[in-house]
Motif scaffolding. Structure first.
Motif, PDB file in Angstrom:
ATOM      1  N   ARG A 136      38.667  56.524  -7.129  1.00 32.52           N
ATOM      2  CA  ARG A 136      39.767  56.683  -6.170  1.00 32.52           C
ATOM      3  C   ARG A 136      39.573  55.788  -4.956  1.00 32.52           C
ATOM      4  O   ARG A 136      40.528  55.172  -4.452  1.00 32.52           O
ATOM      5  CB  ARG A 136      39.886  58.156  -5.754  1.00 32.52           C
ATOM      6  CG  ARG A 136      40.493  59.049  -6.830  1.00 32.52           C
ATOM      7  CD  ARG A 136      40.765  60.444  -6.312  1.00 32.52           C
ATOM      8  NE  ARG A 136      39.558  61.235  -6.199  1.00 32.52           N
ATOM      9  CZ  ARG A 136      39.075  62.000  -7.186  1.00 32.52           C
ATOM     10  NH1 ARG A 136      39.704  62.070  -8.349  1.00 32.52           N
ATOM     11  NH2 ARG A 136      37.977  62.705  -7.015  1.00 32.52           N
ATOM     12  N   ALA A 137      38.335  55.694  -4.469  1.00 30.71           N
ATOM     13  CA  ALA A 137      38.056  54.808  -3.334  1.00 30.71           C
ATOM     14  C   ALA A 137      38.293  53.350  -3.719  1.00 30.71           C
ATOM     15  O   ALA A 137      38.853  52.568  -2.929  1.00 30.71           O
ATOM     16  CB  ALA A 137      36.617  55.010  -2.853  1.00 30.71           C
ATOM     17  N   TYR A 138      37.890  52.974  -4.924  1.00 26.26           N
ATOM     18  CA  TYR A 138      38.104  51.609  -5.417  1.00 26.26           C
ATOM     19  C   TYR A 138      39.587  51.274  -5.477  1.00 26.26           C
ATOM     20  O   TYR A 138      40.009  50.190  -5.038  1.00 26.26           O
ATOM     21  CB  TYR A 138      37.449  51.479  -6.788  1.00 26.26           C
ATOM     22  CG  TYR A 138      37.941  50.342  -7.647  1.00 26.26           C
ATOM     23  CD1 TYR A 138      38.055  49.043  -7.149  1.00 26.26           C
ATOM     24  CD2 TYR A 138      38.281  50.566  -8.980  1.00 26.26           C
ATOM     25  CE1 TYR A 138      38.504  48.000  -7.953  1.00 26.26           C
ATOM     26  CE2 TYR A 138      38.728  49.533  -9.791  1.00 26.26           C
ATOM     27  CZ  TYR A 138      38.843  48.257  -9.276  1.00 26.26           C
ATOM     28  OH  TYR A 138      39.291  47.241 -10.074  1.00 26.26           O
ATOM     29  N   MET A 139      40.381  52.193  -5.976  1.00 27.81           N
ATOM     30  CA  MET A 139      41.816  51.929  -6.089  1.00 27.81           C
ATOM     31  C   MET A 139      42.461  51.756  -4.717  1.00 27.81           C
ATOM     32  O   MET A 139      43.359  50.924  -4.541  1.00 27.81           O
ATOM     33  CB  MET A 139      42.496  53.056  -6.864  1.00 27.81           C
ATOM     34  CG  MET A 139      42.103  53.117  -8.339  1.00 27.81           C
ATOM     35  SD  MET A 139      42.337  51.534  -9.210  1.00 27.81           S
ATOM     36  CE  MET A 139      44.115  51.353  -9.100  1.00 27.81           C
ATOM     37  N   ALA A 140      42.000  52.524  -3.741  1.00 22.93           N
ATOM     38  CA  ALA A 140      42.528  52.369  -2.376  1.00 22.93           C
ATOM     39  C   ALA A 140      42.211  50.980  -1.830  1.00 22.93           C
ATOM     40  O   ALA A 140      43.059  50.329  -1.209  1.00 22.93           O
ATOM     41  CB  ALA A 140      41.948  53.450  -1.462  1.00 22.93           C
ATOM     42  N   MET A 141      40.988  50.502  -2.069  1.00 17.44           N
ATOM     43  CA  MET A 141      40.617  49.154  -1.616  1.00 17.44           C
ATOM     44  C   MET A 141      41.391  48.083  -2.365  1.00 17.44           C
ATOM     45  O   MET A 141      41.861  47.103  -1.776  1.00 17.44           O
ATOM     46  CB  MET A 141      39.109  48.942  -1.793  1.00 17.44           C
ATOM     47  CG  MET A 141      38.266  49.615  -0.733  1.00 17.44           C
ATOM     48  SD  MET A 141      36.497  49.318  -0.969  1.00 17.44           S
ATOM     49  CE  MET A 141      36.061  50.749  -1.961  1.00 17.44           C
ATOM     50  N   LYS A 142      41.544  48.268  -3.667  1.00 15.57           N
ATOM     51  CA  LYS A 142      42.231  47.281  -4.498  1.00 15.57           C
ATOM     52  C   LYS A 142      43.674  47.079  -4.047  1.00 15.57           C
ATOM     53  O   LYS A 142      44.218  45.973  -4.149  1.00 15.57           O
ATOM     54  CB  LYS A 142      42.181  47.737  -5.957  1.00 15.57           C
ATOM     55  CG  LYS A 142      42.715  46.726  -6.946  1.00 15.57           C
ATOM     56  CD  LYS A 142      42.549  47.238  -8.367  1.00 15.57           C
ATOM     57  CE  LYS A 142      43.064  46.217  -9.381  1.00 15.57           C
ATOM     58  NZ  LYS A 142      42.915  46.717 -10.771  1.00 15.57           N
ATOM     59  N   GLN A 143      44.287  48.126  -3.553  1.00 16.53           N
ATOM     60  CA  GLN A 143      45.681  48.064  -3.125  1.00 16.53           C
ATOM     61  C   GLN A 143      45.830  47.570  -1.682  1.00 16.53           C
ATOM     62  O   GLN A 143      46.947  47.411  -1.200  1.00 16.53           O
ATOM     63  CB  GLN A 143      46.320  49.442  -3.281  1.00 16.53           C
ATOM     64  CG  GLN A 143      46.453  49.880  -4.738  1.00 16.53           C
ATOM     65  CD  GLN A 143      46.680  51.360  -4.905  1.00 16.53           C
ATOM     66  OE1 GLN A 143      46.946  52.070  -3.929  1.00 16.53           O
ATOM     67  NE2 GLN A 143      46.576  51.845  -6.132  1.00 16.53           N
ATOM     68  N   SER A 144      44.713  47.321  -1.016  1.00 21.09           N
ATOM     69  CA  SER A 144      44.755  46.863   0.367  1.00 21.09           C
ATOM     70  C   SER A 144      44.707  45.344   0.429  1.00 21.09           C
ATOM     71  O   SER A 144      44.485  44.667  -0.579  1.00 21.09           O
ATOM     72  CB  SER A 144      43.567  47.442   1.148  1.00 21.09           C
ATOM     73  OG  SER A 144      42.369  46.722   0.848  1.00 21.09           O
ATOM     74  N   ALA A 145      44.865  44.815   1.636  1.00 19.92           N
ATOM     75  CA  ALA A 145      44.770  43.364   1.853  1.00 19.92           C
ATOM     76  C   ALA A 145      43.406  42.982   2.430  1.00 19.92           C
ATOM     77  O   ALA A 145      43.221  41.836   2.871  1.00 19.92           O
ATOM     78  CB  ALA A 145      45.882  42.912   2.796  1.00 19.92           C
ATOM     79  N   LEU A 146      42.458  43.904   2.413  1.00 23.43           N
ATOM     80  CA  LEU A 146      41.142  43.640   2.986  1.00 23.43           C
ATOM     81  C   LEU A 146      40.301  42.744   2.073  1.00 23.43           C
ATOM     82  O   LEU A 146      40.546  42.634   0.876  1.00 23.43           O
ATOM     83  CB  LEU A 146      40.399  44.955   3.221  1.00 23.43           C
ATOM     84  CG  LEU A 146      41.038  45.957   4.175  1.00 23.43           C
ATOM     85  CD1 LEU A 146      40.163  47.187   4.317  1.00 23.43           C
ATOM     86  CD2 LEU A 146      41.294  45.330   5.544  1.00 23.43           C
TER      87      LEU A 146
END
Length: 206
Positions: A136-146
Motif C-alpha cells: 500500500r505504501a509503494y502504491m502511494a509513492m508510485k502514484q506520486s510525482a516524487l
C-alpha cells in the motif's frame, strides 16, 4: 543537507542516523519515543510526535530537503496511514527526494509474471500482512510525482555494514537470502547522493 529521518529508533534507521550525522547533515527526527534514540548531537533535532499526525509531521519537516523513512509495519497500519501524509506534505513544500525501506515481498516475482513476490510461490512466508502494508505504501509513492526509491531487503539479521552486497532493480538478486541491518542502512543512506534508482524498488542481499 537538512534531512527528515523517520524510524530513527529502529534497527536500520539508527544506522542511517549515524551515517548522516557523521557526514555533517542536519538531521530532523520525528519519534513517538525519542528517549529511545540515546543520541545527542549538535546536528540532530528531535521532534516528539507521531508520523500519522499531520501537524507533527509538518513541524518535523520544516526546512528539510529530503526524507528517509525506515518505518516498519509495527503490526498495524502506521506505514500506509503515514505515507499519504508524507507525500502530501513533501509535495506542498516542493520537496522531491523520498527514500524508504520496504520488503523483498513487494519486488517482482521471477516465477510468476505479473505478481509480486509475496503474492507468488516465490515467497516462503505464510503471513502476508506486513507485505500488504508495504504494498500500500509503494502504491502511494508510485502514484506520486516524487523522486522515490524503495530499498527492499530480504531476511534482515542484525549485523555491521560490510559494503559488499548485491542489488537489483525491481527484483531480489538470484539466490539472495539475507542482508544485515548495517548493510541495508549503508545502501539506503547512499541513495541520498544517487539518482540510479529513482522511481524504483531495489532488492538487496548478499
Amino acid at each position: 543537507m537538512n534531512l527528515l529521518l523517520l524510524g530513527a529508533t529502529g534497527r536500520v534507521g539508527s544506522g542511517v542516523l549515524q551515517k548522516a550525522l557523521n557526514d555533517g547533515h542536519q538531521v530532523h527526527v520525528l519519534a513517538r519515543h525519542p528517549e529511545k534514540l540515546g543520541a545527542v548531537h549538535e546536528n540532530l533535532k528531535i521532534h516528539a510526535g507521531d508520523v500519522t499526525v499531520e501537524a507533527d509531521l509538518r513541524r518535523a519537516m520544516e526546512d528539510c530537503e529530503a526524507v528517509i523513512s525506515a518505518l516498519g509495519t509495527d503490526g498495524g497500519s502506521v506505514l500506509s496511514d503515514s505515507m499519504p501524509l508524507v507525500i502530501r506534505e513533501m509535495t506542498n513544500r516542493g520537496m522531491k527526494r523520498l527514500i524508504t525501506i520496504g520488503t523483498a515481498g513487494i519486488l517482482e516475482s521471477r516465477t510468476e509474471a505479473g505478481l509480486l513476490r509475496y503474492q507468488s510461490n516465490e515467497s516462503r512466508r505464510k503471513l502476508t500482512r506486513a507485505a500488504e502494508e508495504h504494498h500500500r505504501a509503494y502504491m502511494a509513492m508510485k502514484q506520486s510525482a516524487l523522486q522515490w526509491t524503495i530499498v527492499c531487503p530480504t531476511y534482515l539479521p542484525d549485523g555491521p555494514a560490510t559494503g559488499i552486497y548485491r542489488v537489483e532493480k525491481g527484483f531480489l538478486p538470484v539466490d539472495g537470502n539475507q542482508i544485515s541491518t548495517g548493510d541495508t542502512a549503508d545502501f539506503t543512506y547512499k541513495q541520498l547522493a544517487s539518482t540510479e534508482f529513482l522511481q524504483s524498488r531495489v532488492g538487496i542481499c548478499y
